[in-house]
Design a protein around this motif. Structure first.
Motif, short mmCIF file in Angstrom:
data_model
loop_
_atom_site.label_atom_id
_atom_site.label_comp_id
_atom_site.label_asym_id
_atom_site.label_seq_id
_atom_site.Cartn_x
_atom_site.Cartn_y
_atom_site.Cartn_z
N GLU A 189 -0.50 3.95 -3.80
CA GLU A 189 -0.24 5.08 -2.84
C GLU A 189 -0.94 5.83 -2.02
OE1 GLU A 189 3.04 6.02 -2.49
OE2 GLU A 189 3.84 4.71 -3.91
N ASP A 190 -2.48 5.58 -2.62
CA ASP A 190 -3.47 6.27 -1.63
C ASP A 190 -3.87 5.40 -0.57
OD1 ASP A 190 -3.34 8.39 -3.54
OD2 ASP A 190 -5.35 7.85 -4.64
N ILE A 191 -3.88 4.24 -1.05
CA ILE A 191 -4.15 3.22 0.21
C ILE A 191 -3.15 2.99 0.93
CG2 ILE A 191 -4.64 0.81 0.54
CD1 ILE A 191 -5.78 0.65 -2.23
N ALA A 192 -1.94 3.11 0.70
CA ALA A 192 -0.81 3.07 1.68
C ALA A 192 -0.65 4.40 2.59
CB ALA A 192 0.41 2.78 0.69
N LYS A 193 -0.91 5.30 2.12
CA LYS A 193 -0.93 6.41 2.93
C LYS A 193 -2.01 6.50 3.80
CE LYS A 193 0.38 10.30 0.78
NZ LYS A 193 0.38 11.53 0.02
N LYS A 224 -1.43 3.86 6.40
CA LYS A 224 -0.03 4.26 6.93
C LYS A 224 0.78 2.78 6.86
CE LYS A 224 -1.23 7.66 10.36
NZ LYS A 224 -2.56 7.98 10.27
N LEU A 225 0.83 2.24 5.67
CA LEU A 225 1.41 0.93 5.38
C LEU A 225 2.38 1.34 4.24
CD1 LEU A 225 -1.45 -1.45 5.41
CD2 LEU A 225 0.50 -1.35 7.23
N SER A 226 3.52 0.55 3.93
CA SER A 226 4.28 0.72 2.77
C SER A 226 3.30 0.04 1.69
CB SER A 226 5.52 -0.38 2.93
OG SER A 226 5.28 -1.55 2.72
N ARG A 227 3.86 0.49 0.41
CA ARG A 227 2.97 -0.03 -0.97
C ARG A 227 3.25 -1.40 -0.95
NH1 ARG A 227 4.58 3.11 -6.19
NH2 ARG A 227 6.56 2.28 -5.66
N ALA A 228 4.51 -1.75 -0.58
CA ALA A 228 4.69 -3.33 -0.87
C ALA A 228 3.55 -4.10 0.26
CB ALA A 228 6.17 -3.83 -0.39
N ALA A 229 3.53 -3.57 1.35
CA ALA A 229 2.60 -4.23 2.44
C ALA A 229 1.21 -4.34 1.87
CB ALA A 229 2.45 -3.50 3.56
N VAL A 230 0.76 -3.17 1.08
CA VAL A 230 -0.69 -3.10 0.66
C VAL A 230 -0.65 -4.17 -0.54
CG1 VAL A 230 -2.29 -1.66 -0.81
CG2 VAL A 230 -0.90 -0.64 1.17
N ILE A 231 0.55 -4.42 -1.29
CA ILE A 231 0.40 -5.31 -2.57
C ILE A 231 0.08 -6.67 -1.99
CG2 ILE A 231 1.52 -6.27 -4.26
CD1 ILE A 231 2.58 -3.35 -4.77
N ARG A 232 1.19 -6.89 -0.68
CA ARG A 232 1.16 -8.39 -0.29
C ARG A 232 -0.44 -8.74 0.37
NH1 ARG A 232 6.58 -7.00 1.41
NH2 ARG A 232 5.60 -6.12 3.25
N ALA A 233 -0.88 -7.69 0.82
CA ALA A 233 -2.34 -7.88 1.51
C ALA A 233 -3.47 -8.06 0.52
CB ALA A 233 -2.72 -6.86 2.22
N ALA A 234 -3.13 -7.39 -0.93
CA ALA A 234 -4.07 -7.46 -1.98
C ALA A 234 -3.74 -9.08 -2.63
CB ALA A 234 -3.82 -6.62 -2.89
N ILE A 235 -2.87 -9.44 -2.68
CA ILE A 235 -2.35 -10.88 -3.15
C ILE A 235 -3.16 -11.83 -2.13
CG2 ILE A 235 -0.45 -12.40 -3.54
CD1 ILE A 235 1.16 -10.01 -4.65
#
Length: 71
Positions: free
Chosen positions: A16-20, A23-34
């Motif tokens: 959530e902190d990274i997404a905020k 300025k991305l969705s949490r799903a986008a952050v997870i996809r980027a991490a993967i």
């Protein structure tokens, strides 16, 4: 594709902190991490060879001397 995973509250908050901040969705952050994880893993698999040299049977110094003698 959708998938279901279990993560800790600490991980959720970090996402959530990274997404905020980004300025991305949490799903986008997870996809980027993967994507990052997969890239690093694939790069580590290729560390067993150096460039395309695996095709050559001679050692490097011998090859270098042969090529330079052609000049």
């Amino acid at each position: 594709m959708r998938t279901l995973i279990d993560i800790t509250e600490r991980q959720v908050q970090a996402l959530e902190d990274i997404a905020k901040a980004e300025k991305l969705s949490r799903a986008a952050v997870i996809r980027a991490a993967i994507d990052d994880y997969v890239l690093r893993h694939r790069r580590a698999e290729g560390d067993n060879a150096f460039g395309l040299w695996g095709e050559h049977a001679v050692d490097g110094l011998e090859y270098q001397e042969k090529v330079r003698s052609e000049w």
